[in-house]
Design a protein around this motif. Structure first.
Motif, PDB file in Angstrom:
ATOM      1  N   MET B  69       0.854  -1.194   0.000  1.00 54.51           N
ATOM      2  CA  MET B  69       0.000   0.000   0.000  1.00 54.51           C
ATOM      3  C   MET B  69       0.882   1.234   0.000  1.00 54.51           C
ATOM      4  O   MET B  69       1.933   1.268   0.640  1.00 54.51           O
ATOM      5  CB  MET B  69      -0.907   0.001   1.229  1.00 54.51           C
ATOM      6  CG  MET B  69      -2.048  -1.002   1.090  1.00 54.51           C
ATOM      7  SD  MET B  69      -3.032  -1.137   2.597  1.00 54.51           S
ATOM      8  CE  MET B  69      -2.042  -2.319   3.514  1.00 54.51           C
ATOM      9  N   GLU B  71       0.591   5.803  -1.193  1.00 50.72           N
ATOM     10  CA  GLU B  71      -0.248   6.898  -1.655  1.00 50.72           C
ATOM     11  C   GLU B  71       0.270   7.375  -3.011  1.00 50.72           C
ATOM     12  O   GLU B  71       1.433   7.162  -3.349  1.00 50.72           O
ATOM     13  CB  GLU B  71      -0.197   8.063  -0.658  1.00 50.72           C
ATOM     14  CG  GLU B  71      -0.684   7.736   0.746  1.00 50.72           C
ATOM     15  CD  GLU B  71      -2.175   7.460   0.814  1.00 50.72           C
ATOM     16  OE1 GLU B  71      -2.919   7.937  -0.071  1.00 50.72           O
ATOM     17  OE2 GLU B  71      -2.597   6.763   1.746  1.00 50.72           O
ATOM     18  N   GLN B  82      -1.587   0.477  -4.104  1.00 51.75           N
ATOM     19  CA  GLN B  82      -2.832   1.250  -4.063  1.00 51.75           C
ATOM     20  C   GLN B  82      -3.002   1.754  -2.631  1.00 51.75           C
ATOM     21  O   GLN B  82      -2.338   1.273  -1.713  1.00 51.75           O
ATOM     22  CB  GLN B  82      -3.993   0.364  -4.510  1.00 51.75           C
ATOM     23  CG  GLN B  82      -4.149   0.281  -6.027  1.00 51.75           C
ATOM     24  CD  GLN B  82      -2.856   0.051  -6.786  1.00 51.75           C
ATOM     25  OE1 GLN B  82      -2.071  -0.835  -6.465  1.00 51.75           O
ATOM     26  NE2 GLN B  82      -2.603   0.867  -7.795  1.00 51.75           N
ATOM     27  N   ASN B  83      -3.881   2.707  -2.443  1.00 51.75           N
ATOM     28  CA  ASN B  83      -3.936   3.264  -1.089  1.00 51.75           C
ATOM     29  C   ASN B  83      -5.012   2.574  -0.237  1.00 51.75           C
ATOM     30  O   ASN B  83      -5.881   1.882  -0.741  1.00 51.75           O
ATOM     31  CB  ASN B  83      -3.975   4.793  -1.119  1.00 51.75           C
ATOM     32  CG  ASN B  83      -5.337   5.382  -1.258  1.00 51.75           C
ATOM     33  OD1 ASN B  83      -6.336   4.685  -1.234  1.00 51.75           O
ATOM     34  ND2 ASN B  83      -5.378   6.679  -1.394  1.00 51.75           N
ATOM     35  N   PRO B  84      -4.918   2.720   1.092  1.00 53.56           N
ATOM     36  CA  PRO B  84      -5.801   1.959   1.982  1.00 53.56           C
ATOM     37  C   PRO B  84      -7.291   2.183   1.731  1.00 53.56           C
ATOM     38  O   PRO B  84      -8.076   1.224   1.808  1.00 53.56           O
ATOM     39  CB  PRO B  84      -5.374   2.438   3.369  1.00 53.56           C
ATOM     40  CG  PRO B  84      -3.921   2.777   3.212  1.00 53.56           C
ATOM     41  CD  PRO B  84      -3.837   3.413   1.851  1.00 53.56           C
ATOM     42  N   GLU B  86      -8.663   2.743  -1.050  1.00 53.41           N
ATOM     43  CA  GLU B  86      -8.992   1.955  -2.247  1.00 53.41           C
ATOM     44  C   GLU B  86      -9.126   0.472  -1.883  1.00 53.41           C
ATOM     45  O   GLU B  86     -10.031  -0.219  -2.386  1.00 53.41           O
ATOM     46  CB  GLU B  86      -7.930   2.170  -3.334  1.00 53.41           C
ATOM     47  CG  GLU B  86      -7.995   3.582  -3.904  1.00 53.41           C
ATOM     48  CD  GLU B  86      -6.866   3.926  -4.859  1.00 53.41           C
ATOM     49  OE1 GLU B  86      -7.125   4.657  -5.826  1.00 53.41           O
ATOM     50  OE2 GLU B  86      -5.711   3.491  -4.628  1.00 53.41           O
TER      51      GLU B  86
END
Lengths: 185, 185
Positions: B69, B71, B82-84, B86
């Motif tokens: 993960m 940003e 991908q970010n949290p 998402e």
């Protein structure tokens, strides 16, 4: 021109500039994140992440990234991916960690290591529709953090509190969020 | 001996047997899912899924699976994952889809295709601590389903309702769940 200042790999300069810009123009703070999902077979499906909207524009820089989800055999799957409730804990873990690191960096705290564990309890009678008294969702989630940094215990506790107060995923779960679902014709 | 019956790739035989066994012994329905997380650098961290507990035993069959993960640059990261938030939508997408497919299979409905999309709105003033009036979590999440099956529209609507009623991730978000976080000494 001031030099960009990093702490814990976070650009504190960018962080403070972002906060300043948002104070002047709150529209910059509005983000929309998106996922598409396609069912493959049985309990196997794929979620795909690509573009998002934020800071007043559509971000189209990222290639699509697909995540396989499936259930283990005891839940009628074939382990072709981790299951959705596990992905929820992955999301929670990333969000609390990132938030903690961001606040530590803003406070000038140098972190050596941050590790954490997550455990969520589900009673699948809710999922299976066996009992209406049993919640379908997680009944509770427990989290433990281990922080290695040369700061007093009280400052570590404060970082854990700040992570909980400001983490988007943590607060989506604890405070809830409305979800509207519609069937496309 | 009856032959195992599959629909949409779901073993309806196993599904009905599981429901029967849980009715007689509700302890079987208790599951614990787990994740560990390790911070790497900046906004980059890894969540790892491996064992879980369920159906009265520890499942140790799966190899560990790690998810990166991070940003995007606009949020101080390097797109190393991908970010949290998402990942939270990925989890929601998998859970609504799997629940919908399970209920369709139990009802004898043959599905040709199921696709869905997810969009969640976040105002990052909550994350950044700029405003206490702004929620840190998702403000709202919108979902659309497209179901291809030879059934009336009303039955598709019913499947979408059942998915919402019984999906663990959907209900964790909509009904909320308590999360306790502690700092390990």
């Amino acid at each position: 021109m001031t030099e960009e200042h990093f702490l814990n790999g976070v650009s504190v300069t960018q962080l403070l500039n972002t906060i300043d810009r948002i104070r002047n123009s709150p529209e910059i703070a509005k983000f929309k994140f998106r996922v598409t999902n396609r069912w493959l077979d049985g309990t196997h499906c794929q979620g795909t992440v690509q573009h998002f909207y934020g800071a007043l524009e559509e971000d189209t820089q990222r290639a699509p990234k697909t995540y396989d989800m499936d259930e283990p055999p005891v839940l009628m799957g074939k382990n072709q991916g981790q299951n959705p409730v596990e992905f929820l804990l992955v999301a929670l873990s990333g969000c609390l960690t990132t938030t903690l690191v961001a606040y530590a960096s803003a406070k000038g705290i140098h972190l050596k290591d941050v590790q954490s564990w997550y455990e969520g309890e589900v009673d699948i009678r809710g999922f299976l529709g066996i009992s209406h008294e049993v919640k379908a969702g997680y009944q509770k989630i427990r989290v433990g953090f281990r922080i290695d940094a040369d700061i007093p215990e009280a400052e570590k506790e404060e970082l854990v509190r700040l992570a909980q107060r400001h983490s988007p995923v943590f607060n989506t779960i604890v405070q809830s969020a409305p979800i509207t679902v519609h069937l496309e014709k």
